[in-house]
Enzyme design. Structure first.
Site, PDB file in Angstrom:
ATOM      1  N   HIS A 307       0.827  -1.205   0.000  1.00 65.91           N
ATOM      2  CA  HIS A 307       0.000   0.000   0.000  1.00 65.91           C
ATOM      3  C   HIS A 307       0.867   1.262   0.000  1.00 65.91           C
ATOM      4  O   HIS A 307       2.054   1.240   0.349  1.00 65.91           O
ATOM      5  CB  HIS A 307      -0.945   0.028   1.207  1.00 65.91           C
ATOM      6  CG  HIS A 307      -0.270   0.148   2.536  1.00 65.91           C
ATOM      7  ND1 HIS A 307       0.160   1.344   3.060  1.00 65.91           N
ATOM      8  CD2 HIS A 307       0.041  -0.801   3.471  1.00 65.91           C
ATOM      9  CE1 HIS A 307       0.688   1.145   4.254  1.00 65.91           C
ATOM     10  NE2 HIS A 307       0.651  -0.153   4.526  1.00 65.91           N
ATOM     11  N   CYS A 325       3.475  -4.754   6.605  1.00 67.52           N
ATOM     12  CA  CYS A 325       3.085  -4.520   5.214  1.00 67.52           C
ATOM     13  C   CYS A 325       4.296  -4.122   4.368  1.00 67.52           C
ATOM     14  O   CYS A 325       5.362  -3.794   4.887  1.00 67.52           O
ATOM     15  CB  CYS A 325       2.048  -3.396   5.143  1.00 67.52           C
ATOM     16  SG  CYS A 325       0.426  -3.864   5.793  1.00 67.52           S
TER      17      CYS A 325
END
Length: 382
Positions: A307, A325
């Site tokens: 992201h 992440c």
């Protein structure tokens, strides 16, 4: 008195004449043709998938003139009478817990049988993924999910038909009592066409639970897209059909929240998303977060995404600062989302983390093939 006696005798004589000849009635009864039914009168728990059959002795010249089968509401069940009239069979599945009557006419006489079909404790819904008509990546696995915990896993697997063109070797593996996966031994070849049928209706899942309805899907394998996120270089390289297409600096999980190594399957994609660590068990008080992000592409059920992270651009390519992440710039996150699809592969390597669990939901390829191929329908793996 004499007159009364005569009248009485006349009444008795009339009564005897109406009864007919007992020997003749018995002979007619013995000559009456009795068709053979596949169900007993009053039978319960009849299988909804087994055709109901009626037959006569064709060698003796017997013929079924008509067979009519109806449910308790009077709806006629479809059936087919064989050429020559020697046999009849129903040609559509029956309903659960219904009462049916079969009336067969032979030589002008009609004989009936009534029965009741099986009554499940639960009629379980079944879903199958990926979606009908979708184009997915080479790492996509097939998921069949049942609405109840499956008691008889072998019976459930026997419901499922997977057909691929060109053909591939594949096998089942249960992630839980609710969900079984099917995958090939190696990544799919681009262009492979896959069909999945789950023949659940009328079939038991154990414990008197039955499938509520059949399910099916068909999908196609698209380009081979594999992204490799390498902690040694803090770079993610994306290849399409074996050719490097893009490379971007990344920042992965820090020493407290290490990004697991292994093979990930890309799942959902969100242009805008609020990433909330509390949904994965990490409270805000313990270092968690609740952060809006752009272009979030799912890599695991446990909350790992590629992201946009503008706050860590300074660290991308040199340091790991995330909660696990893969952080990239917003332009790179947008590019990644626009150039990948469900079922594409991300390989993470050289981190200090463990390997992503094969039970994660998008970590199927981290279960070695020999273990996957052996299956766990007997629950020996649980």
């Amino acid at each position: 008195m004499a007159a009364a006696g005569v009248a009485a005798l006349g009444l008795v004589a009339c009564t005897v004449d109406e009864g007919g000849d007992p020997q003749r009635n018995q002979a007619e009864q013995e000559e009456r043709i009795e068709p053979v039914f596949s169900v007993e009168d009053g039978e319960e728990g009849v299988d909804v998938l087994d055709p109901v059959r009626v037959s006569v002795d064709a060698s003796a010249g017997e013929v079924l003139e008509e067979v009519v089968m109806t449910n308790e509401e009077g709806r006629e069940v479809e059936g087919e009478l064989a050429e020559g009239g020697a046999a009849w069979a129903s040609t559509e599945p029956l309903g659960y817990g219904r009462t049916y009557t079969v009336a067969a006419t032979v030589d002008g006489d009609t004989v009936q049988r009534s029965f009741t079909t099986v009554v499940p404790d639960i009629q379980a819904n079944v879903s199958v993924a990926p979606a009908e008509g979708s184009v997915v990546g080479v790492g996509q696995t097939i998921a069949v999910r049942f609405g109840v915990p499956v008691v008889d896993r072998v019976a459930a697997q026997d419901m499922i038909e997977v057909t691929a063109e060109p053909p591939v070797e594949g096998a089942f593996f249960w992630l839980s009592d609710y969900e079984v996966r099917w995958r090939p031994a190696e990544f799919w070849d681009p262009g492979t066409a896959v069909q999945v049928k789950v023949n659940a209706y009328g079939r038991g899942l154990g414990g008197n639970d039955y499938g509520a309805a059949d399910a099916a899907t068909s999908f196609t394998i698209g380009d081979r897209v594999v992204a490799t996120a390498d902690d040694a270089t803090k770079t993610m390289t994306i290849e399409r059909n074996g050719e490097a297409e893009m490379s971007m600096p990344i920042s992965m999980g820090n020493d407290r929240w290490l990004t697991p190594n292994g093979v990930y399957i890309i799942g959902e994609q969100h242009e805008d998303m609020v990433m909330d660590s509390t949904t994965y068990g990490l409270s805000l008080e313990d270092g968690g977060y609740k952060t809006p992000v752009k272009y979030a592409t799912q890599m695991s059920y446990s909350g790992i995404y590629v992201h946009g992270a503008p706050w860590s651009v300074w660290a991308q390519g040199s340091q790991n600062t995330s909660h696990g992440c893969i952080n990239v710039s917003i332009p790179n996150a947008k590019w990644f989302q626009e150039h990948t699809k469900r079922g594409d592969v991300v390989i993470v390597r050289n981190t200090k983390g463990e390997v992503l669990s094969g039970y994660d939901g998008l970590g199927d390829w981290n279960i070695p093939w020999e273990r996957w191929k052996a299956g766990n329908a007997d629950r020996s793996d649980q």
